[in-house]
Design a protein around this motif. Structure first.
Motif, PDB file in Angstrom:
ATOM      1  N   ASN A  67       0.745  -1.429   0.418  1.00  0.00           N
ATOM      2  CA  ASN A  67      -0.432   0.181   0.264  1.00  0.00           C
ATOM      3  C   ASN A  67       1.221   1.138  -0.165  1.00  0.00           C
ATOM      4  O   ASN A  67       0.470   2.805  -0.381  1.00  0.00           O
ATOM      5  N   LYS A  68       1.608   0.905   0.513  1.00  0.00           N
ATOM      6  CA  LYS A  68       3.036   2.488   1.087  1.00  0.00           C
ATOM      7  C   LYS A  68       3.743   2.341  -0.485  1.00  0.00           C
ATOM      8  O   LYS A  68       3.494   3.697  -1.249  1.00  0.00           O
ATOM      9  N   GLN A  69       4.111   1.739  -1.166  1.00  0.00           N
ATOM     10  CA  GLN A  69       4.357   1.756  -2.527  1.00  0.00           C
ATOM     11  C   GLN A  69       3.387   2.245  -3.599  1.00  0.00           C
ATOM     12  O   GLN A  69       3.665   3.309  -4.372  1.00  0.00           O
ATOM     13  N   CYS A  70       1.558   1.683  -3.437  1.00  0.00           N
ATOM     14  CA  CYS A  70       0.525   2.883  -4.167  1.00  0.00           C
ATOM     15  C   CYS A  70       0.919   4.014  -3.684  1.00  0.00           C
ATOM     16  O   CYS A  70       0.354   4.380  -4.879  1.00  0.00           O
ATOM     17  N   GLU A  71       1.415   4.497  -2.433  1.00  0.00           N
ATOM     18  CA  GLU A  71       0.298   5.465  -2.733  1.00  0.00           C
ATOM     19  C   GLU A  71       1.398   6.539  -2.593  1.00  0.00           C
ATOM     20  O   GLU A  71       1.920   7.921  -3.864  1.00  0.00           O
ATOM     21  N   ASP A  72       2.742   5.753  -2.945  1.00  0.00           N
ATOM     22  CA  ASP A  72       4.158   6.833  -3.524  1.00  0.00           C
ATOM     23  C   ASP A  72       4.287   6.819  -4.813  1.00  0.00           C
ATOM     24  O   ASP A  72       4.156   7.774  -5.903  1.00  0.00           O
ATOM     25  N   THR A  73       3.647   5.725  -5.631  1.00  0.00           N
ATOM     26  CA  THR A  73       3.338   5.678  -7.211  1.00  0.00           C
ATOM     27  C   THR A  73       2.259   6.779  -7.840  1.00  0.00           C
ATOM     28  O   THR A  73       2.653   7.221  -8.517  1.00  0.00           O
ATOM     29  N   VAL A  74       1.175   6.741  -6.597  1.00  0.00           N
ATOM     30  CA  VAL A  74       0.065   7.451  -6.640  1.00  0.00           C
ATOM     31  C   VAL A  74       0.884   8.835  -6.766  1.00  0.00           C
ATOM     32  O   VAL A  74       0.190  10.331  -7.650  1.00  0.00           O
ATOM     33  N   SER A 110       2.565  14.305  -9.863  1.00  0.00           N
ATOM     34  CA  SER A 110       2.999  14.987  -9.728  1.00  0.00           C
ATOM     35  C   SER A 110       3.663  15.070 -11.290  1.00  0.00           C
ATOM     36  O   SER A 110       3.925  17.058 -11.646  1.00  0.00           O
ATOM     37  N   VAL A 111       3.863  14.439 -11.659  1.00  0.00           N
ATOM     38  CA  VAL A 111       4.507  14.432 -13.594  1.00  0.00           C
ATOM     39  C   VAL A 111       3.042  14.514 -14.292  1.00  0.00           C
ATOM     40  O   VAL A 111       3.054  15.076 -16.124  1.00  0.00           O
ATOM     41  N   GLY A 112       1.753  14.771 -13.963  1.00  0.00           N
ATOM     42  CA  GLY A 112       0.689  14.882 -14.450  1.00  0.00           C
ATOM     43  C   GLY A 112       0.432  14.321 -14.965  1.00  0.00           C
ATOM     44  O   GLY A 112      -0.635  13.516 -16.105  1.00  0.00           O
ATOM     45  N   ILE A 113       0.327  12.195 -14.449  1.00  0.00           N
ATOM     46  CA  ILE A 113      -0.478  11.256 -14.979  1.00  0.00           C
ATOM     47  C   ILE A 113      -1.575  11.158 -14.759  1.00  0.00           C
ATOM     48  O   ILE A 113      -1.296  10.946 -12.932  1.00  0.00           O
ATOM     49  N   THR A 114      -3.052  11.084 -15.235  1.00  0.00           N
ATOM     50  CA  THR A 114      -4.196  11.061 -14.182  1.00  0.00           C
ATOM     51  C   THR A 114      -4.429   9.678 -14.796  1.00  0.00           C
ATOM     52  O   THR A 114      -3.923   8.934 -15.700  1.00  0.00           O
ATOM     53  N   PHE A 115      -5.647   9.180 -13.981  1.00  0.00           N
ATOM     54  CA  PHE A 115      -6.312   7.321 -14.467  1.00  0.00           C
ATOM     55  C   PHE A 115      -7.188   7.958 -15.767  1.00  0.00           C
ATOM     56  O   PHE A 115      -7.584   6.828 -16.369  1.00  0.00           O
ATOM     57  N   GLN A 138      -8.700  10.607  -4.778  1.00  0.00           N
ATOM     58  CA  GLN A 138      -7.411  11.751  -5.028  1.00  0.00           C
ATOM     59  C   GLN A 138      -7.722  12.938  -5.884  1.00  0.00           C
ATOM     60  O   GLN A 138      -8.005  14.053  -5.470  1.00  0.00           O
ATOM     61  N   GLU A 139      -7.664  11.932  -7.031  1.00  0.00           N
ATOM     62  CA  GLU A 139      -8.131  13.361  -8.425  1.00  0.00           C
ATOM     63  C   GLU A 139      -9.818  13.439  -7.672  1.00  0.00           C
ATOM     64  O   GLU A 139      -9.667  15.174  -8.501  1.00  0.00           O
TER      65      GLU A 139
END
Length: 363
Positions: free
Chosen positions: A289-296, A301-306, A360-361
């Motif tokens: 889950n921590k990795q998921c949160e960091d990835t999201v 931060s770089v503008g990649i959205t769902f 988050q979005e």
């Protein structure tokens, strides 16, 4: 004349008795074999006809008659120092009430075996070892029956530990009088007992055979051997900690737990399952889950959205490709059911990450 005749008859009778008398030397015992293999496990015949020795004590001479090494030079019965029986767990030929043979650890350890000496014992965790010793007239009904203590060091591939440490690592207490009952010679009767090899990491360990003959005078006798212990089974697949993070329960871990805590297989299975469940939960909540949160956070931060990832999945833009679901790997091999299940679990985790990103979005 009558007195003289009677006296002569008495002398003749006495000589006849002494001429037929065979003295029974009372000696002291030692470990004759560390790994005795029976020809028939159901009968457990400890005599030379009943099996064969596959492992010996340190520097144990081959080609000697059974139970004869009490008169050899040097003999095999080492008695620990009377004033301090907790000193010198193995004979060094310098100390002890009876100094016995040199049973100190060799360097390398293999030098104490092979050639004129017997082979070193090789076994596995959970295997059964049977040790043998001669009765030496101490397995009779009128003798007190003190047990044989089997002590196994926990120090792997290291120097010999102290007697106190060995005593604290006792793994079996064997019946000294467990002997071949039909053998008439009380001195040369073969005796023995069996025990399970406890959990140890792969390596070489010190095994001590220790027997108390007379408690009133601290009369302890010992024999020492090196035992090479390997994995539980050559056919058992190895497992890693990462398997526990996936929620997989290794069968070998259940057996290890059972022996370590001296419990039943049913209880061990329940406890190991709970243990693995906690590990899997920790991996999911604290690592995945921590990795998921960091990835999201990074994608945001770089503008990649769902929505951009969904669009990229449809037309291939921006390097986002939709995964296929033909259940085969990169080489076209059909996946096993367990692999498919793990893949679906990973997909569920991925969906969790996506849901977190969408939340988050929208928030």
């Amino acid at each position: 004349m009558l007195f003289k005749t009677s006296f002569t008859a008495l002398v003749v009778a006495s000589l006849a008795v002494f001429s037929t008398y065979t003295p029974q030397a009372e000696a002291h015992s030692w470990m004759d074999c560390v790994d005795w293999k029976f020809n028939n496990a159901k009968t457990q015949d400890w005599s030379d006809k009943g099996g064969k020795c596959q492992g010996y004590a340190r520097r144990f001479p081959l080609g000697k008659k059974f139970a004869s090494l009490d008169s050899a030079s040097p003999n095999r019965h080492y008695r620990q120092p009377k004033k301090n029986p907790n000193s010198y767990p193995c004979s060094d030929r310098k100390h002890g009430e009876e100094r016995g043979s040199d049973e100190t650890r060799a360097s390398p350890v293999e030098k104490a075996y092979g050639g004129k000496y017997g082979r070193m014992t090789t076994t596995t965790v959970g295997d059964t070892l049977c040790v043998r010793w001669p009765a030496k007239n101490h397995a009779t009904k009128d003798e007190e029956n003190h047990p044989v203590f089997i002590n196994l060091s926990k120090v792997r591939d290291g120097k010999d530990i102290s007697q106190k440490e060995l005593t604290a690592n006792n793994i079996a207490k064997l019946n000294y009088k467990n002997c071949n009952s039909k053998f008439p010679n009380q001195d040369q009767r073969a005796c023995g007992g069996c025990f399970k090899v406890p959990v140890r990491a792969s390596g070489v360990y010190l095994l001590q055979w220790r027997w108390l003959l007379n408690a009133n005078v601290n009369e302890w006798y010992t024999s020492c051997a090196d035992v090479r212990i390997g994995p539980k089974s050559k056919n058992e697949a190895d497992w890693e900690v990462k398997d526990l993070y996936r929620g997989l329960v290794p069968t070998g871990l259940i057996e290890t737990w059972k022996q370590l805590f001296t419990t039943t297989k049913w209880i061990a299975t329940i406890m190991v399952t709970k243990f693995v469940s906690r590990i899997e939960e920790f991996g999911r909540t604290k690592i995945w889950n921590k990795q998921c949160e960091d990835t999201v956070a990074w994608e945001k931060s770089v503008g990649i959205t769902f929505m951009s990832k969904r669009a990229g999945g449809r037309n291939g833009d921006r390097g986002h490709q939709r995964s296929v679901g033909d259940f085969s790997d990169l080489k076209g091999r059909r996946l096993l059911a367990t692999e498919i299940q793990e893949g679906r679990r990973a997909a569920d985790y991925r969906e969790t990450c996506i849901a977190q990103q969408v939340t988050q979005e929208l928030g």
